[in-house]
Design a protein around this motif. Structure first.
Motif, PDB file in Angstrom:
ATOM      1  N   PHE A  41      10.362   6.492  13.875  1.00 55.40           N
ATOM      2  CA  PHE A  41       9.280   7.082  12.934  1.00 55.40           C
ATOM      3  C   PHE A  41      10.084   7.947  11.790  1.00 55.40           C
ATOM      4  N   SER A  42      10.934   8.692  12.202  1.00 53.90           N
ATOM      5  CA  SER A  42      11.811   9.551  11.043  1.00 53.90           C
ATOM      6  C   SER A  42      12.361   8.578  10.255  1.00 53.90           C
ATOM      7  N   SER A  43      12.951   7.328  10.453  1.00 54.19           N
ATOM      8  CA  SER A  43      13.705   6.334   9.479  1.00 54.19           C
ATOM      9  C   SER A  43      12.627   5.819   8.675  1.00 54.19           C
ATOM     10  N   ALA A  44      11.441   5.570   9.033  1.00 60.25           N
ATOM     11  CA  ALA A  44      10.152   5.194   8.278  1.00 60.25           C
ATOM     12  C   ALA A  44       9.835   6.313   7.412  1.00 60.25           C
ATOM     13  N   SER A  45      10.079   7.531   7.500  1.00 60.86           N
ATOM     14  CA  SER A  45       9.432   8.769   7.024  1.00 60.86           C
ATOM     15  C   SER A  45       9.185   8.183   5.457  1.00 60.86           C
ATOM     16  N   LEU A  46       8.169   8.791   4.809  1.00 61.30           N
ATOM     17  CA  LEU A  46       8.119   8.309   3.440  1.00 61.30           C
ATOM     18  C   LEU A  46       8.856   9.291   2.607  1.00 61.30           C
ATOM     19  N   LEU A  47       9.545  10.269   3.075  1.00 59.41           N
ATOM     20  CA  LEU A  47      10.485  10.944   2.341  1.00 59.41           C
ATOM     21  C   LEU A  47      11.880  10.171   2.239  1.00 59.41           C
ATOM     22  N   LYS A  48      11.827   9.022   2.897  1.00 60.66           N
ATOM     23  CA  LYS A  48      13.131   8.164   3.024  1.00 60.66           C
ATOM     24  C   LYS A  48      12.787   6.798   2.611  1.00 60.66           C
ATOM     25  N   MET A  49      11.642   6.205   2.720  1.00 60.35           N
ATOM     26  CA  MET A  49      11.378   4.841   2.481  1.00 60.35           C
ATOM     27  C   MET A  49      10.083   4.788   1.755  1.00 60.35           C
ATOM     28  N   TYR A 101      -1.670  11.641   2.156  1.00 59.03           N
ATOM     29  CA  TYR A 101      -2.588  10.784   2.613  1.00 59.03           C
ATOM     30  C   TYR A 101      -2.182   9.864   3.676  1.00 59.03           C
ATOM     31  N   LEU A 102      -0.956   9.000   3.227  1.00 58.67           N
ATOM     32  CA  LEU A 102      -0.371   8.280   4.227  1.00 58.67           C
ATOM     33  C   LEU A 102       0.124   8.504   5.086  1.00 58.67           C
ATOM     34  N   ASP A 103       0.762   9.817   5.006  1.00 57.73           N
ATOM     35  CA  ASP A 103       1.659  10.497   6.213  1.00 57.73           C
ATOM     36  C   ASP A 103       0.504  10.707   7.440  1.00 57.73           C
ATOM     37  N   GLY A 104      -0.556  11.406   6.784  1.00 57.55           N
ATOM     38  CA  GLY A 104      -1.742  11.792   7.499  1.00 57.55           C
ATOM     39  C   GLY A 104      -2.313  10.644   8.309  1.00 57.55           C
ATOM     40  N   GLN A 105      -2.472   9.619   7.622  1.00 59.90           N
ATOM     41  CA  GLN A 105      -2.981   8.094   8.124  1.00 59.90           C
ATOM     42  C   GLN A 105      -2.139   7.732   9.382  1.00 59.90           C
ATOM     43  N   ARG A 106      -0.853   7.933   9.081  1.00 59.77           N
ATOM     44  CA  ARG A 106       0.212   7.567  10.154  1.00 59.77           C
ATOM     45  C   ARG A 106      -0.067   8.265  11.439  1.00 59.77           C
ATOM     46  N   HIS A 107      -0.062   9.561  11.139  1.00 59.95           N
ATOM     47  CA  HIS A 107      -0.349  10.507  12.453  1.00 59.95           C
ATOM     48  C   HIS A 107      -1.600  10.268  13.194  1.00 59.95           C
ATOM     49  N   PHE A 108      -2.528  10.084  12.411  1.00 56.13           N
ATOM     50  CA  PHE A 108      -3.956   9.772  12.977  1.00 56.13           C
ATOM     51  C   PHE A 108      -3.981   8.441  13.747  1.00 56.13           C
ATOM     52  N   PRO A 138       6.274   3.393   0.913  1.00 62.72           N
ATOM     53  CA  PRO A 138       5.180   2.683   1.642  1.00 62.72           C
ATOM     54  C   PRO A 138       5.445   1.327   2.010  1.00 62.72           C
ATOM     55  N   SER A 139       4.548   0.878   2.869  1.00 65.71           N
ATOM     56  CA  SER A 139       4.599  -0.633   3.248  1.00 65.71           C
ATOM     57  C   SER A 139       3.524  -1.163   2.102  1.00 65.71           C
ATOM     58  N   ALA A 140       3.491  -2.502   1.978  1.00 69.23           N
ATOM     59  CA  ALA A 140       2.729  -3.171   1.098  1.00 69.23           C
ATOM     60  C   ALA A 140       1.122  -2.935   1.401  1.00 69.23           C
ATOM     61  N   GLU A 141       0.881  -2.590   2.774  1.00 65.95           N
ATOM     62  CA  GLU A 141      -0.691  -2.369   2.935  1.00 65.95           C
ATOM     63  C   GLU A 141      -0.895  -1.117   2.589  1.00 65.95           C
ATOM     64  N   GLU A 142      -0.008  -0.098   2.726  1.00 63.23           N
ATOM     65  CA  GLU A 142      -0.302   1.310   2.265  1.00 63.23           C
ATOM     66  C   GLU A 142      -0.370   1.576   1.015  1.00 63.23           C
ATOM     67  N   ARG A 143       0.472   0.682   0.063  1.00 62.71           N
ATOM     68  CA  ARG A 143       0.410   0.659  -1.430  1.00 62.71           C
ATOM     69  C   ARG A 143      -0.961   0.104  -1.970  1.00 62.71           C
ATOM     70  N   THR A 144      -1.525  -1.107  -1.091  1.00 65.28           N
ATOM     71  CA  THR A 144      -2.683  -1.419  -1.334  1.00 65.28           C
ATOM     72  C   THR A 144      -3.865  -0.524  -1.276  1.00 65.28           C
ATOM     73  N   THR A 145      -3.659   0.290  -0.061  1.00 62.00           N
ATOM     74  CA  THR A 145      -4.566   1.239  -0.028  1.00 62.00           C
ATOM     75  C   THR A 145      -4.755   2.471  -0.859  1.00 62.00           C
ATOM     76  N   ILE A 146      -3.568   2.970  -1.339  1.00 66.88           N
ATOM     77  CA  ILE A 146      -3.383   3.908  -2.484  1.00 66.88           C
ATOM     78  C   ILE A 146      -3.986   3.306  -3.808  1.00 66.88           C
ATOM     79  N   HIS A 147      -3.761   2.066  -4.076  1.00 65.05           N
ATOM     80  CA  HIS A 147      -4.297   1.470  -5.464  1.00 65.05           C
ATOM     81  C   HIS A 147      -5.756   1.324  -5.287  1.00 65.05           C
ATOM     82  N   GLU A 148      -6.369   0.949  -4.310  1.00 66.50           N
ATOM     83  CA  GLU A 148      -7.560   0.512  -3.997  1.00 66.50           C
ATOM     84  C   GLU A 148      -8.456   2.140  -4.271  1.00 66.50           C
TER      85      GLU A 148
END
Length: 439
Positions: free
Chosen positions: A243-251, A415-422, A253-263
Motif C-alpha cells: 500500500f505504501s509503495s503504491a501511494s499517490l505520493l510515489k506513483m 479524493y483517490l486516496d480517500g476512495q482507496r481507504h474506503f 494513479p491507475s488508468a481506472e483512477e485517472r478515468t474517474t477523475i477525468h469524468e
C-alpha cells in the motif's frame, strides 16, 4: 480481515480460561483478577519507572539510561513467548461505577469513541510490555511506542454508557523490533459480553532513551488458530508495504483512477461556455475545498505519555473529534464511526508544541463519509511546519450525503486516496442504524 477477526474470537475463547467467569458475562468482576482501565496507565508508569510529577520528569528519564545494559544484543538472546503470555483483559466499569460515565458520555447519551481510542492505545502498549517482560527486572529497558493503527472495525453492536465494557488483547505477530497487537472490545448485554470492536495496532520497541530500535522476544504459535493469526500478521505487513509503495505520493494513479477523475472533471464543466476554467457543481454535490475544518491544540504537560511526549491516544481523540465534526457539518446529521484506518505516527509531538489539525471530507458514497485529518507541529524558532500524523476515518450518516468534488489536481489525489481507504474497509457498505458511537 473479517475472517481473521472471527479467528481472533475463537482464539480468545481459549485464552480466556483464567478469567472464564468474566468472559461469560459475570457482573461481579471484583472477584476476578482483571485490571481496571485506570490501572493500565498506573501499571505502565510502574513498568517504565516514570514520575507522575512533571517537575521530576528529567530526573526520571536520566534514571532510565541505567537500564541500557539490560537490552538484548540480538533477538536470539531473548526467550520466546506465547500469545497467552501477553493476553490481558481490562474492565471499564461504566455500569457498576456511574461516576466514571461523565468522562465517556456524549450529549446524546452515547459513548465517546475518542475516549475508546485513548484506552486502546494504552492497552496496546501494556500488552507489548507483557510480551517483553523481564522477570528479574522491576522496570523494562524498552520504550514501546505506537507506530501504526492498522485497522479498527466496529461490529454490529451499539454502545451504551450504562453497561460495563471489557477489552482484551494479545500480541499476534512479532518481527525483529516490532509487534502486531490484536484487541477486541466487548459490552455487557444481559449476562454476556458481546463483541463491538476489533482493532489491530503495530507497536515498535526502542531503547531505554527512545533513541534507537531494540529487539523484542520472538513469538511461538501453539495451535493452528495461532499459526493462522501469525500468518495473517505476515500478510498484513506485506499489505502495508504494498500500500505504501503504491501511494499517490510515489506513483501515478491507475488508468481506472485517472478515468474517474477525468469524468468528474467533465461533469463540472459549464454547459453554457464549455471552457476548462468554467466549473459548476453537479446537483447534490459540494466542492471538496468547502468541507474543511481546522483546529489548534496547545500541548500541555497534562497530556504527556510515559516518555514525556504527547500521548498518542490524545492525538487520536482530538483528530477523531475534529473529523467527526467535519462529517457532521458535511452530512447535516450526527454521523457514526464505522472504521479507523491506517494511522501512521510519523513524528512524536513534544510538550509545548503548537499542534495544527486540519480535517477534510475527501470521499463520499451513499451514506458514507471518508474524512482525512492531517496534523502538524510548528517550530517556534523558524516557524516550519512538520507532519506528525495522518488519520483516516470512515463515518456513516443517517441519510444519504452529497457527493464531494475536487477542483485541483491535489484535491483529486486526496479524493483517490480517500476512495482507496474506503474500499479497504472490511464491513459491508450498508446502512446500520444500530451504530451509536459518537465523539
Amino acid at each position: 480481515m473479517r475472517r481473521a477477526a472471527l479467528r481472533l474470537c475463537t482464539l480468545n475463547k481459549g485464552l480466556r480460561a483464567p478469567v472464564r467467569g468474566l468472559a461469560q458475562g459475570s457482573q461481579d468482576p471484583k472477584k476476578k483478577s482483571v485490571l481496571r482501565m485506570h490501572e493500565v496507565r498506573d501499571k505502565l508508569r510502574e513498568i517504565v519507572g516514570v514520575s507522575t510529577n512533571w517537575r521530576d520528569h528529567v530526573k526520571a528519564m536520566e534514571e532510565r539510561k541505567l537500564l541500557q545494559s539490560l537490552l538484548a544484543q540480538s533477538q536470539e538472546g531473548l526467550p520466546p513467548r506465547r500469545m497467552k503470555d501477553s493476553y490481558i483483559e481490562v474492565l471499564l466499569p461504566l455500569g457498576s461505577q456511574p461516576e466514571l460515565r461523565e468522562k465517556y458520555l456524549t450529549v446524546q447519551n452515547t459513548i465517546r469513541f475518542g475516549r475508546i481510542l485513548e484506552d486502546l492505545d494504552s492497552l496496546g502498549v501494556l500488552i507489548c510490555y507483557m510480551h517483553t517482560k523481564i522477570n528479574s527486572a522491576k522496570m523494562s529497558p524498552l520504550s514501546i511506542v505506537t507506530a501504526l493503527v492498522d485497522k479498527i472495525d466496529m461490529c454490529k453492536r451499539s454502545l451504551s454508557p450504562e453497561q460495563d465494557i471489557k477489552f482484551s488483547g494479545h500480541v499476534s505477530w512479532v518481527g525483529k523490533t516490532s509487534m502486531e497487537v490484536k484487541m477486541q472490545m466487548f459490552q455487557l448485554h444481559g449476562d454476556e459480553f458481546c463483541p463491538v470492536l476489533d482493532a489491530t495496532f503495530v507497536m515498535v520497541a526502542r531503547d531505554s532513551e527512545n533513541k534507537g530500535p531494540a529487539f523484542v522476544n520472538p513469538l511461538i504459535p501453539e495451535s493452528p488458530e495461532e499459526e493462522e493469526l501469525f500468518r495473517q500478521g505476515e500478510l498484513n505487513k506485506g499489505k502495508r508495504i504494498a500500500f505504501s509503495s503504491a501511494s499517490l505520493l510515489k506513483m501515478a494513479p491507475s488508468a481506472e483512477e485517472r478515468t474517474t477523475i477525468h469524468e468528474m472533471f467533465l461533469s463540472t464543466l459549464d454547459p453554457k461556455t464549455i471552457r476548462f476554467q468554467s466549473r459548476v457543481l453537479p446537483p447534490n454535490a459540494v466542492w471538496m475545498e468547502d468541507s474543511k475544518l481546522k483546529s489548534l491544540v496547545v500541548c500541555h504537560p497534562q497530556e504527556r505519555n510515559i516518555f514525556n511526549r504527547i500521548f498518542g491516544g490524545f492525538l487520536m481523540r482530538k483528530a477523531y473529534e475534529l473529523g467527526w465534526a467535519a462529517a457532521c457539518n458535511f452530512g447535516g446529521s450526527r454521523p457514526f464511526v464505522v472504521a479507523v484506518d491506517d494511522i501512521m505516527f510519523q513524528k512524536p509531538v513534544e510538550i509545548g508544541s503548537l499542534l495544527f489539525l486540519s480535517s477534510q471530507v475527501c470521499f463520499t458514497q451513499s451514506n458514507y463519509i471518508q474524512v482525512r485529518v492531517h496534523s502538524e507541529v510548528a517550530s517556534l524558532e523558524n516557524k516550519e511546519h512538520m507532519t506528525t500524523n495522518v488519520f483516516h476515518f470512515t463515518f456513516m450518516s443517517e441519510k444519504e450525503v452529497p457527493l464531494v468534488f475536487p477542483k485541483t489536481y491535489g484535491e483529486s489525489m486526496l479524493y483517490l486516496d480517500g476512495q482507496r481507504h474506503f474500499n479497504s474497509m472490511s464491513v459491508p457498505v450498508t446502512l446500520r442504524k444500530n451504530y451509536l458511537v459518537e465523539p
